[in-house]
Motif scaffolding. Structure first.
Motif, PDB file in Angstrom:
ATOM      1  N   GLY A 194       8.470   8.683 -14.248  1.00 46.35           N
ATOM      2  CA  GLY A 194       7.079   8.965 -13.898  1.00 46.35           C
ATOM      3  C   GLY A 194       6.483   7.910 -12.982  1.00 46.35           C
ATOM      4  N   ASP A 195       6.045   8.357 -11.804  1.00 45.76           N
ATOM      5  CA  ASP A 195       5.355   7.463 -10.866  1.00 45.76           C
ATOM      6  C   ASP A 195       3.891   7.898 -10.794  1.00 45.76           C
ATOM      7  N   ASP A 196       3.592   8.955 -10.013  1.00 49.97           N
ATOM      8  CA  ASP A 196       2.210   9.437  -9.941  1.00 49.97           C
ATOM      9  C   ASP A 196       1.710   9.900 -11.311  1.00 49.97           C
ATOM     10  N   VAL A 249      15.426  11.503 -11.831  1.00 46.76           N
ATOM     11  CA  VAL A 249      14.507  12.427 -11.160  1.00 46.76           C
ATOM     12  C   VAL A 249      13.089  11.893 -11.323  1.00 46.76           C
ATOM     13  N   GLU A 250      12.445  11.584 -10.191  1.00 46.96           N
ATOM     14  CA  GLU A 250      11.080  11.031 -10.224  1.00 46.96           C
ATOM     15  C   GLU A 250      10.069  12.081  -9.763  1.00 46.96           C
ATOM     16  N   ASP A 251       8.952  12.133 -10.439  1.00 48.65           N
ATOM     17  CA  ASP A 251       7.846  13.032 -10.086  1.00 48.65           C
ATOM     18  C   ASP A 251       8.297  14.430  -9.655  1.00 48.65           C
ATOM     19  N   VAL A 272      10.685  16.949  -0.133  1.00 44.34           N
ATOM     20  CA  VAL A 272      11.064  15.950  -1.141  1.00 44.34           C
ATOM     21  C   VAL A 272      11.085  14.572  -0.484  1.00 44.34           C
ATOM     22  N   GLN A 273      10.516  13.570  -1.175  1.00 45.06           N
ATOM     23  CA  GLN A 273      10.235  12.292  -0.516  1.00 45.06           C
ATOM     24  C   GLN A 273      11.422  11.341  -0.356  1.00 45.06           C
ATOM     25  N   ASP A 274      12.180  11.124  -1.446  1.00 41.59           N
ATOM     26  CA  ASP A 274      13.297  10.168  -1.338  1.00 41.59           C
ATOM     27  C   ASP A 274      14.574  10.719  -1.955  1.00 41.59           C
ATOM     28  N   ALA A 324       8.573  -1.052  -5.081  1.00 36.36           N
ATOM     29  CA  ALA A 324       7.751  -1.396  -3.921  1.00 36.36           C
ATOM     30  C   ALA A 324       6.882  -0.190  -3.566  1.00 36.36           C
ATOM     31  N   ARG A 325       6.072  -0.328  -2.518  1.00 39.97           N
ATOM     32  CA  ARG A 325       5.312   0.780  -1.963  1.00 39.97           C
ATOM     33  C   ARG A 325       5.903   1.125  -0.598  1.00 39.97           C
ATOM     34  N   SER A 326       5.448   2.232  -0.031  1.00 44.85           N
ATOM     35  CA  SER A 326       5.939   2.589   1.300  1.00 44.85           C
ATOM     36  C   SER A 326       5.359   1.675   2.370  1.00 44.85           C
ATOM     37  N   GLY A 327       4.194   1.091   2.099  1.00 48.19           N
ATOM     38  CA  GLY A 327       3.637   0.072   2.994  1.00 48.19           C
ATOM     39  C   GLY A 327       3.844  -1.276   2.340  1.00 48.19           C
ATOM     40  N   VAL A 353       7.086   0.989 -11.996  1.00 47.71           N
ATOM     41  CA  VAL A 353       6.133  -0.107 -12.166  1.00 47.71           C
ATOM     42  C   VAL A 353       5.759  -0.667 -10.802  1.00 47.71           C
ATOM     43  N   LYS A 354       4.543  -0.342 -10.366  1.00 45.71           N
ATOM     44  CA  LYS A 354       4.020  -0.810  -9.086  1.00 45.71           C
ATOM     45  C   LYS A 354       2.770  -1.633  -9.379  1.00 45.71           C
ATOM     46  N   PRO A 355       2.849  -2.959  -9.176  1.00 37.74           N
ATOM     47  CA  PRO A 355       1.701  -3.798  -9.542  1.00 37.74           C
ATOM     48  C   PRO A 355       0.376  -3.331  -8.924  1.00 37.74           C
ATOM     49  N   VAL A 405      16.478  10.970  -7.086  1.00 39.35           N
ATOM     50  CA  VAL A 405      15.598  11.707  -6.190  1.00 39.35           C
ATOM     51  C   VAL A 405      14.148  11.454  -6.611  1.00 39.35           C
ATOM     52  N   ASP A 406      13.274  11.233  -5.621  1.00 38.11           N
ATOM     53  CA  ASP A 406      11.828  11.183  -5.878  1.00 38.11           C
ATOM     54  C   ASP A 406      11.230  12.398  -5.204  1.00 38.11           C
ATOM     55  N   VAL A 407      10.889  13.387  -6.025  1.00 36.06           N
ATOM     56  CA  VAL A 407      10.367  14.649  -5.489  1.00 36.06           C
ATOM     57  C   VAL A 407       8.938  14.458  -4.964  1.00 36.06           C
ATOM     58  N   ILE A 420      15.429  -1.430  -9.924  1.00 32.89           N
ATOM     59  CA  ILE A 420      14.450  -1.727  -8.878  1.00 32.89           C
ATOM     60  C   ILE A 420      14.573  -0.691  -7.777  1.00 32.89           C
ATOM     61  N   LYS A 421      13.421  -0.345  -7.188  1.00 35.39           N
ATOM     62  CA  LYS A 421      13.363   0.660  -6.115  1.00 35.39           C
ATOM     63  C   LYS A 421      12.507   0.082  -5.003  1.00 35.39           C
ATOM     64  N   ILE A 422      13.163  -0.364  -3.933  1.00 36.73           N
ATOM     65  CA  ILE A 422      12.431  -1.077  -2.883  1.00 36.73           C
ATOM     66  C   ILE A 422      12.717  -0.530  -1.491  1.00 36.73           C
ATOM     67  N   LEU A 462       5.607  12.440   2.632  1.00 32.87           N
ATOM     68  CA  LEU A 462       4.606  11.710   3.406  1.00 32.87           C
ATOM     69  C   LEU A 462       5.173  10.459   4.075  1.00 32.87           C
ATOM     70  N   HIS A 463       6.450  10.154   3.815  1.00 34.17           N
ATOM     71  CA  HIS A 463       7.070   8.974   4.438  1.00 34.17           C
ATOM     72  C   HIS A 463       7.812   9.306   5.725  1.00 34.17           C
ATOM     73  N   ALA A 464       7.929  10.604   6.034  1.00 28.10           N
ATOM     74  CA  ALA A 464       8.634  11.031   7.247  1.00 28.10           C
ATOM     75  C   ALA A 464       7.995  12.338   7.680  1.00 28.10           C
ATOM     76  N   ALA A 467       0.835  -1.210   0.000  1.00 25.16           N
ATOM     77  CA  ALA A 467       0.000   0.000   0.000  1.00 25.16           C
ATOM     78  C   ALA A 467       0.862   1.248   0.000  1.00 25.16           C
ATOM     79  N   GLY A 468       0.475   2.238  -0.777  1.00 27.69           N
ATOM     80  CA  GLY A 468       1.207   3.504  -0.824  1.00 27.69           C
ATOM     81  C   GLY A 468       0.689   4.497   0.194  1.00 27.69           C
ATOM     82  N   ALA A 469       1.533   5.488   0.502  1.00 32.51           N
ATOM     83  CA  ALA A 469       1.093   6.643   1.296  1.00 32.51           C
ATOM     84  C   ALA A 469       0.947   7.841   0.367  1.00 32.51           C
ATOM     85  N   SER A 470       1.919   7.994  -0.531  1.00 31.47           N
ATOM     86  CA  SER A 470       1.857   9.100  -1.490  1.00 31.47           C
ATOM     87  C   SER A 470       1.282   8.550  -2.793  1.00 31.47           C
ATOM     88  N   THR A 471       0.014   8.167  -2.733  1.00 36.57           N
ATOM     89  CA  THR A 471      -0.602   7.524  -3.887  1.00 36.57           C
ATOM     90  C   THR A 471      -0.966   8.549  -4.955  1.00 36.57           C
TER      91      THR A 471
HETATM   92  P1  PGA Z   1       4.278   5.316  -1.966  1.00 37.35           P
HETATM   93  O1  PGA Z   1       5.743   5.840  -2.244  1.00 37.35           O
HETATM   94  O2  PGA Z   1       4.309   3.845  -1.941  1.00 37.35           O
HETATM   95  O3  PGA Z   1       3.920   5.939  -0.647  1.00 37.35           O
HETATM   96  O4  PGA Z   1       3.422   5.840  -3.100  1.00 37.35           O
HETATM   97  C1  PGA Z   1       6.605   5.271  -3.187  1.00 37.35           C
HETATM   98  C2  PGA Z   1       6.957   6.251  -4.259  1.00 37.35           C
HETATM   99  O5  PGA Z   1       6.430   7.372  -4.303  1.00 37.35           O
HETATM  100  O6  PGA Z   1       7.773   5.935  -5.125  1.00 37.35           O
END
Ligand code: PGA
Ligand code: ZN
Length: 421
Positions: free
Chosen positions: A311-313, A284-286, A160-162, A365-368, A336-338, A239-241, A387-389, A152-154, A36-40
């Protein structure tokens, strides 16, 4: 032939409810647990939650019931190796593109468990099963490893997220892991030396007090250097903005408080271009919001060749959005997030479509998460390349890194070189 399907509620790495399913096919069982994601992203397939008081609304009993009452009768009796037909039947049965009726968490739970059951029934590891099914050349993915977390992960951290290290100089998966570990440890040393506690965020990255975004990049560059690597050659930065989460859609501005600024799309692109210019950034992501297509196209034009625009979101593991990004030149890589897609088949299609279009797929992966390591096999089996896990901490992260070590030990597969010449 599938003889039984069952789902139940379990808790993920944040302690929040999620769906686990088991698919029996004769004497084998495949299991899969949905992350499950947090920053969906707004355009993701819909994760079904119960609402109400239980688990503050986060319960998944309805999604579990959708598996047990709706999907189990649909897939029982079918052949577990008919993944794409099975997935299509479930999507059809839901009747919505976003899978909002049954819930993407219900559908993916079965989809993933079916793949695991097929792998067990054909007596081959999942990565081999996927490679055989899709006729792909397998490789070990180059990991981008989370070191500093925000967004949203901290909570309370930097926007900036990651901030991730990419061990670009590694020749084997083992070397890549060691280099990332060295850099993470060196960054940890720096945080402790400055009098902060090295506590970790949702994906195992550190979240020290940071006045400005640049301070995170500085910590990472210093970590790379003090670990004995050359920034930009042996180890680079990703970086994942996750910019959608500080974007004000009404005002069409990016509210980046740590910079003391409200930025329009050009200003946000300028800021990202400054970071890329000042630091050894390869991905550079999002950097812009999930529907700011013009912003993405503008930034794509000005980023140096060789810097991946991911591109993620924006793309949410969706083939239609991927096609649009390709046509407009809005991105050069796709996360790629299944569970954004809702079925394994859709996720595989996005990887294959990306390769046809010349975009780099990054399995994520997701943050959850849970200790389910299916995506490690997915990345290897499809030869995705990256891969990004998360970080090298927390067992739900290590389950995937360790699964890759296991595959590496059993097979002599090459490490992908996505940033090579
Ligand atoms: P999320 O974060 O699982 O909370 O969406 C991962 C990401 O943004 O790459
Ligand atoms: Zn992201």
């Amino acid at each position: 032939e599938i003889t039984d399907v069952r789902a139940w509620e379990v808790l993920d790495s944040r302690g929040d409810p999620t769906v686990r399913a088991a698919v029996e096919a004769g004497d084998v069982t495949g299991r899969f647990t949905v992350p499950a994601g947090a920053s969906t992203g707004r355009h993701e397939a819909v994760e079904r939650r119960d609402g109400g008081d239980r688990y503050r609304g986060l319960g998944v009993r309805d999604a579990v019931a959708a598996v047990n009452d709706d999907l189990a009768p649909l897939v029982t009796g079918r052949d577990a190796t008919d993944q794409s037909e099975l997935d299509a039947a479930m999507v059809d049965h839901d009747g919505t593109a976003s899978l909002e009726r049954l819930g993407a968490n219900a559908v993916l739970a079965v989809s993933g468990a079916v793949a695991r059951a097929a792998s067990a029934a054909t007596d081959r590891p999942l990565h081999d099963h996927l490679a055989a099914t899709h006729d792909t050349a397998q490789s070990l993915p180059l990991p981008m490893v989370n070191v500093i977390s925000g967004g949203l992960h901290a909570e309370g951290g930097i926007e900036v997220q990651d901030f991730l290290v990419v061990p670009t100089g590694a020749e084997t998966y083992g070397e890549a892991l060691e280099a990332a570990w060295d850099v993470r440890r060196a960054v940890r040393d720096g945080i402790v030396a400055d009098g902060h506690r090295p506590l970790v965020a949702d994906e195992g990255g550190f979240a020290p007090p940071l006045a400005r975004v640049r301070d995170a990049f500085e910590r990472l560059v210093r970590g790379i250097e003090s670990a004995g690597y050359e920034p930009g050659r042996d180890a680079a930065i990703a970086v994942d903005v996750a910019a959608s989460h500080f974007y004000d859609a009404n005002a069409e501005t990016y509210e980046i408080e740590s910079e003391g600024r409200t930025l329009d799309r050009a200003g946000m692109a300028d800021l990202v271009a400054e970071w890329v210019d000042a630091y050894p950034v390869v991905s550079v992501e999002d950097p812009l919001a999930e529907d700011d297509w013009d912003g993405w196209v503008g930034l794509a034009d000005r980023l140096p060749a060789g810097v991946q625009l991911l591109g993620d979101d924006l793309l949410v593991t969706n083939a239609d959005r991927l096609d649009r990004a390709f046509e407009r030149g809005a991105a050069s890589a796709v996360l790629v997030k299944p569970n954004q897609a809702g079925t394994l088949t859709r996720a595989v299609e996005v990887v294959r479509e990306a390769e046809r279009a010349g975009l780099a797929p990054v399995v994520s992966a997701r943050s959850g998460e849970t200790c389910d390591a299916t995506i490690a096999d997915l990345a290897v089996g499809l030869g995705a390349g990256q891969i990004k896990i998360g970080s090298l901490a927390r067992s739900e992260r290590l389950a995937k890194y360790n699964r890759l070590l296991e595959i590496d030990r059993e097979r002599s597969l090459p490490l992908a070189d996505p940033f090579g010449e």
